[in-house]
Design an enzyme around this catalytic site. Structure first.
Site, PDB file in Angstrom:
ATOM      1  N   LYS A  46      -9.445  39.855   7.422  1.00 45.87           N
ATOM      2  CA  LYS A  46      -7.767  39.241   7.968  1.00 45.87           C
ATOM      3  C   LYS A  46      -7.603  38.334   7.003  1.00 45.87           C
ATOM      4  CE  LYS A  46      -6.646  35.803  10.215  1.00 45.87           C
ATOM      5  NZ  LYS A  46      -5.165  35.557   9.662  1.00 45.87           N
TER       6      LYS A  46
ATOM      7  N   CYS B  66      -9.722  24.956  -3.593  1.00 47.44           N
ATOM      8  CA  CYS B  66     -10.638  24.037  -2.977  1.00 47.44           C
ATOM      9  C   CYS B  66     -11.665  23.434  -3.895  1.00 47.44           C
ATOM     10  CB  CYS B  66     -11.464  25.139  -2.273  1.00 47.44           C
ATOM     11  SG  CYS B  66     -12.042  26.538  -3.541  1.00 47.44           S
TER      12      CYS B  66
ATOM     13  N   GLU C 256      -9.246  15.890   2.133  1.00 41.91           N
ATOM     14  CA  GLU C 256      -8.826  16.825   1.314  1.00 41.91           C
ATOM     15  C   GLU C 256      -7.200  16.781   1.455  1.00 41.91           C
ATOM     16  OE1 GLU C 256      -9.216  21.324   2.396  1.00 41.91           O
ATOM     17  OE2 GLU C 256      -9.794  21.590   0.265  1.00 41.91           O
TER      18      GLU C 256
ATOM     19  N   GLY D 186     -13.750  25.922   9.831  1.00 42.80           N
ATOM     20  CA  GLY D 186     -15.181  26.444   9.595  1.00 42.80           C
ATOM     21  C   GLY D 186     -15.874  25.938  10.657  1.00 42.80           C
TER      22      GLY D 186
ATOM     23  N   GLY E 126     -11.838  28.971   4.122  1.00 44.38           N
ATOM     24  CA  GLY E 126     -10.869  28.028   4.635  1.00 44.38           C
ATOM     25  C   GLY E 126     -10.995  26.877   4.888  1.00 44.38           C
ATOM     26  N   SER E 127     -10.324  26.207   5.640  1.00 43.58           N
ATOM     27  CA  SER E 127     -10.601  24.779   5.968  1.00 43.58           C
ATOM     28  C   SER E 127     -11.816  24.258   6.706  1.00 43.58           C
ATOM     29  CB  SER E 127      -9.383  24.229   6.694  1.00 43.58           C
ATOM     30  OG  SER E 127      -9.483  24.872   8.007  1.00 43.58           O
ATOM     31  N   THR E 128     -12.362  22.955   6.527  1.00 42.53           N
ATOM     32  CA  THR E 128     -13.887  22.597   7.103  1.00 42.53           C
ATOM     33  C   THR E 128     -13.546  22.529   8.762  1.00 42.53           C
ATOM     34  OG1 THR E 128     -14.326  21.499   5.127  1.00 42.53           O
ATOM     35  CG2 THR E 128     -15.199  20.983   7.001  1.00 42.53           C
ATOM     36  N   GLU E 129     -12.150  22.138   9.070  1.00 41.98           N
ATOM     37  CA  GLU E 129     -11.725  22.116  10.379  1.00 41.98           C
ATOM     38  C   GLU E 129     -12.075  23.488  11.135  1.00 41.98           C
ATOM     39  OE1 GLU E 129      -7.767  20.810  11.028  1.00 41.98           O
ATOM     40  OE2 GLU E 129      -7.811  20.936  12.900  1.00 41.98           O
TER      41      GLU E 129
ATOM     42  N   GLU F   9     -17.337  29.085   3.343  1.00 39.94           N
ATOM     43  CA  GLU F   9     -16.725  28.267   2.366  1.00 39.94           C
ATOM     44  C   GLU F   9     -15.481  27.607   2.470  1.00 39.94           C
ATOM     45  OE1 GLU F   9     -17.877  28.913  -0.814  1.00 39.94           O
ATOM     46  OE2 GLU F   9     -19.391  30.401  -0.384  1.00 39.94           O
TER      47      GLU F   9
HETATM   48  P1  NAD Z   1      -7.310  27.538   7.246  1.00 38.98           P
HETATM   49  O1  NAD Z   1      -8.395  27.218   7.795  1.00 38.98           O
HETATM   50  O2  NAD Z   1      -6.308  27.001   7.966  1.00 38.98           O
HETATM   51  O3  NAD Z   1      -7.018  29.315   7.608  1.00 38.98           O
HETATM   52  C1  NAD Z   1      -7.909  30.156   6.782  1.00 38.98           C
HETATM   53  C2  NAD Z   1      -8.032  31.427   7.512  1.00 38.98           C
HETATM   54  O4  NAD Z   1      -8.669  31.249   8.803  1.00 38.98           O
HETATM   55  C3  NAD Z   1      -6.661  32.100   7.496  1.00 38.98           C
HETATM   56  O5  NAD Z   1      -6.771  33.389   7.527  1.00 38.98           O
HETATM   57  C4  NAD Z   1      -6.356  31.693   9.157  1.00 38.98           C
HETATM   58  O6  NAD Z   1      -5.508  32.679   9.619  1.00 38.98           O
HETATM   59  C5  NAD Z   1      -7.432  31.615   9.898  1.00 38.98           C
HETATM   60  N1  NAD Z   1      -7.813  31.001  11.006  1.00 38.98           N
HETATM   61  C6  NAD Z   1      -7.310  29.830  11.341  1.00 38.98           C
HETATM   62  N2  NAD Z   1      -7.632  29.380  12.579  1.00 38.98           N
HETATM   63  C7  NAD Z   1      -8.612  30.366  12.830  1.00 38.98           C
HETATM   64  C8  NAD Z   1      -9.483  30.215  13.998  1.00 38.98           C
HETATM   65  N3  NAD Z   1      -9.682  29.336  15.021  1.00 38.98           N
HETATM   66  N4  NAD Z   1     -10.493  31.202  13.987  1.00 38.98           N
HETATM   67  C9  NAD Z   1     -10.300  32.295  13.198  1.00 38.98           C
HETATM   68  N5  NAD Z   1      -9.685  32.254  12.026  1.00 38.98           N
HETATM   69  C10 NAD Z   1      -8.753  31.211  11.967  1.00 38.98           C
HETATM   70  O7  NAD Z   1      -7.232  27.433   5.496  1.00 38.98           O
HETATM   71  P2  NAD Z   1      -5.825  27.438   4.847  1.00 38.98           P
HETATM   72  O8  NAD Z   1      -4.897  26.471   5.372  1.00 38.98           O
HETATM   73  O9  NAD Z   1      -5.162  28.902   4.741  1.00 38.98           O
HETATM   74  O10 NAD Z   1      -6.497  27.340   3.467  1.00 38.98           O
HETATM   75  C11 NAD Z   1      -6.976  26.188   2.862  1.00 38.98           C
HETATM   76  C12 NAD Z   1      -8.289  25.865   3.060  1.00 38.98           C
HETATM   77  O11 NAD Z   1      -9.105  26.856   2.685  1.00 38.98           O
HETATM   78  C13 NAD Z   1      -8.523  24.332   2.325  1.00 38.98           C
HETATM   79  O12 NAD Z   1      -9.389  23.801   3.076  1.00 38.98           O
HETATM   80  C14 NAD Z   1      -9.493  24.813   0.968  1.00 38.98           C
HETATM   81  O13 NAD Z   1     -10.214  23.952   0.718  1.00 38.98           O
HETATM   82  C15 NAD Z   1     -10.160  26.049   1.746  1.00 38.98           C
HETATM   83  N6  NAD Z   1     -10.522  26.998   0.534  1.00 38.98           N
HETATM   84  C16 NAD Z   1     -12.095  26.962   0.336  1.00 38.98           C
HETATM   85  C17 NAD Z   1     -12.304  27.883  -0.594  1.00 38.98           C
HETATM   86  C18 NAD Z   1     -13.738  27.962  -0.831  1.00 38.98           C
HETATM   87  O14 NAD Z   1     -14.154  28.951  -1.536  1.00 38.98           O
HETATM   88  N7  NAD Z   1     -14.883  26.954  -0.639  1.00 38.98           N
HETATM   89  C19 NAD Z   1     -11.575  28.623  -1.414  1.00 38.98           C
HETATM   90  C20 NAD Z   1     -10.163  28.588  -0.978  1.00 38.98           C
HETATM   91  C21 NAD Z   1      -9.822  27.787   0.013  1.00 38.98           C
END
Ligand code: NAD
Length: 514
Positions: free
Chosen positions: A187, A297, A398, A246, A241-244, A263
């Site tokens: 996804k 990130c 962040e 995660g 994605g975000s820590t929140e 990640e």
């Molecule tokens: P996000 O956490 O909002 O979303 C990431 C993905 O998760 C999207 O596809 C989103 O649709 C999905 N998602 C959102 N809520 C969900 C839930 N409750 N259950 C399952 N999936 C859900 O992050 P973002 O705003 O898209 O990206 C930015 C973040 O990603 C930043 O915090 C960045 O640091 C992090 N990031 C980390 C890495 C790494 O390798 N550590 C790399 C790139 C980005």
């Protein structure tokens, strides 16, 4: 096969389930827009729970009954190399699409992001050749035996990525999972799904994978993503994605005891040592911070500078950053494009206001660039704060935008303490000509990647991931591959005689002679 321009513009993109493109249940869609202009780019299927069920069932069937988990590693490697070749053949179209979809300057997508994705896919193909067999040290207690580890694929993997670095993230999520024989429900983010869709389309049209091995669903994270990760038929979650989010995913996975790699976010330091070559280090720190407008990130968002050269470094950082050209991501002269969305700009602007309230000194930017060309898109000027307290929210949270916090330090020990004083631990860079000293600093940093005299150098043969709230597990490298496998210890007992077996001594009574 080569993408046509019409394939990548203003088209409808369905879901890819069990080897076929299909509409979402009830034909629901959402619109994907170009961040720089706000103009619609594509209509994309909005999956329902029933669509996710179908995708997971297809992946389950392909795993439980299909050839993929048992396909020889060399054959899987050949297929991944072919995917990399498709990326190369379509690099120009993919670079342009990534720029339109994510607002990333064409310079970055052309010279780094797409070639990096191709390079990574070739590397994952090479790593795929690793045999699933691992020898073990000799062990003759309690019985004489031959032992080895067999690496099994985990099963059905739910692979979720963010909007930033979308193309490379797609490669990260498909390559290692496929290389190790898993099946996938993937996804992408709803904000920038188009290069993910384009890659899956290329793979499909080349007929490279058996039906059901790779499935793609699109739609909002809280709805589609959350249902997918909680699905009882999913064995492993690979989330970036975000820590929140995660944290939420870990909680959803807990009752099922699902295998999870996360990640997550970062607040990485760039640590300048007193002897650094400033011409290189200043440019490198700016690259570390402002590449992709700070929406990476592992961006170097906190810059630690020796007090003795603090004033000079700040002056040079400001002067050089002022030269960055903000503008249309499709213009090769542009260094900084828009942020991904107006919502993201509001977040960044809230942090800029907060920085001022917290007493940091704004020495560059802080606003929106002026001019008609910047009106439609969520542009923000590259921003630099000095006098930042590392315990302030500006330094701890962040921001995910072009905001650099510069902090002085007196002694190296203090710099290391500040660098580690964060809930994150994703990356760091150390800038020095004294490699011995830089290595000492690198080894003191609690982060998954530490670069000396560079930043943002992603190496597919190296593990990537975070300490602390930056994540769980690793992606890429051998460590990343192993995250997609479950080891089985196989014990072949050499003891032929019943009385030499373990049970003879440990449990069973002697056999009564007849
Ligand atoms: P996000 O956490 O909002 O979303 C990431 C993905 O998760 C999207 O596809 C989103 O649709 C999905 N998602 C959102 N809520 C969900 C839930 N409750 N259950 C399952 N999936 C859900 O992050 P973002 O705003 O898209 O990206 C930015 C973040 O990603 C930043 O915090 C960045 O640091 C992090 N990031 C980390 C890495 C790494 O390798 N550590 C790399 C790139 C980005």
């Amino acid at each position: 096969m080569v993408l046509e321009a019409t394939d990548v513009d203003l088209t409808y993109h369905g879901l890819f389930i069990n080897g076929a493109w299909c509409e979402a249940e009830k034909g629901r869609t959402f619109t994907v827009s170009e961040p720089a202009t706000g103009l619609p780019l594509a209509r994309v299927a909005h999956a329902s729970r029933a669509d996710v069920d179908r995708a997971v069932a297809a992946a389950r069937h392909a795993f439980d009954h299909g050839p993929w988990p048992h396909t020889p590693p060399d054959e899987r490697a050949r297929i991944l190399h072919e995917i990399a070749t498709l990326i190369e053949a379509n690099a120009h179209e993919l670079a342009e699409l990534e720029s339109r979809d994510g607002g990333v300057p064409l310079r970055a997508t052309t010279f780094n992001d797409i070639p990096l994705g191709m390079h990574m896919m070739h590397a994952f193909a090479e790593l795929a050749r690793r045999p699933p067999y691992e020898p073990m040290p000799w062990n003759d207690f309690p019985t004489l035996s031959w032992n080895f580890v067999w690496r099994n694929p985990c099963g059905v993997c739910a692979q979720i990525i963010p909007w930033n670095y979308a193309f490379c993230m797609t490669v990260w999520k498909l390559g290692p999972a496929l290389a190790t024989g898993n099946t996938i429900v993937f996804k992408p983010s709803s904000l920038a799904p188009l290069t993910s869709l384009a890659l899956v389309k290329l793979i499909d049209e080349a007929g490279l994978l058996p039906k059901g091995v790779l499935n793609l669903v699109t739609g909002p994270g809280a709805e589609v993503g959350e249902y997918l990760v909680g699905h009882p038929q999913v064995d492993k979650i690979g989330f970036t994605g975000s820590t929140e989010v995660g944290r939420k995913i870990m909680a959803i996975a807990a009752p099922h005891i699902k295998k999870v790699t996360l990640e997550l976010g970062g607040k990485s330091p760039s640590i300048l040592l007193p002897d650094a070559d400033l011409d290189k280090a200043i440019d490198g720190i700016i690259f570390g911070m402002f590449y992709h407008a700070g929406q990476l990130c592992e961006a170097g968002t906190r810059c630690l500078v020796p007090s003795s050269i603090y004033a000079e470094v700040v002056e040079r950082l400001v002067a050089r950053t002022r030269q960055l050209r903000i503008g249309d991501p499709l213009d090769l002269a542009t260094d900084i494009g828009p942020l991904i969305s107006h919502k993201q700009r509001e977040t960044v602007e809230r942090y800029i206001a907060l920085g001022r309230e917290e007493g940091a000194k704004l020495v560059l930017g802080g606003g929106r660039p002026l001019g008609a060309e910047y009106e439609a898109g969520p542009f923000v000027e590259p921003t630099i704060f000095t006098n930042v307290n590392n315990r302030s929210r500006l330094a701890q949270e962040e921001i995910f935008g072009p905001v650099l916090a510069v902090m002085p330090y007196d002694e190296l020990g203090e710099a290391i303490k500040i660098a580690n004083d964060t809930m994150y631990g994703l990356a760091a860079s150390v800038w020095s000509q004294d490699i011995q000293l830089a290595l000492e600093v690198a080894r003191s940093i609690r982060a998954g990647t530490v670069s000396i005299n560079e930043h943002h150098v992603l190496n597919p043969y190296a593990p990537f991931g975070g300490f602390k709230a930056s994540g769980v597990g690793r992606e890429m490298g051998v460590a990343g591959m192993l995250e997609y496998t479950e080891p089985t210890h196989i014990h072949v007992d050499f003891q032929q005689k019943r009385e030499d077996k373990l049970w003879w001594d440990a449990l069973l009574p002697p056999v009564e002679e007849a």
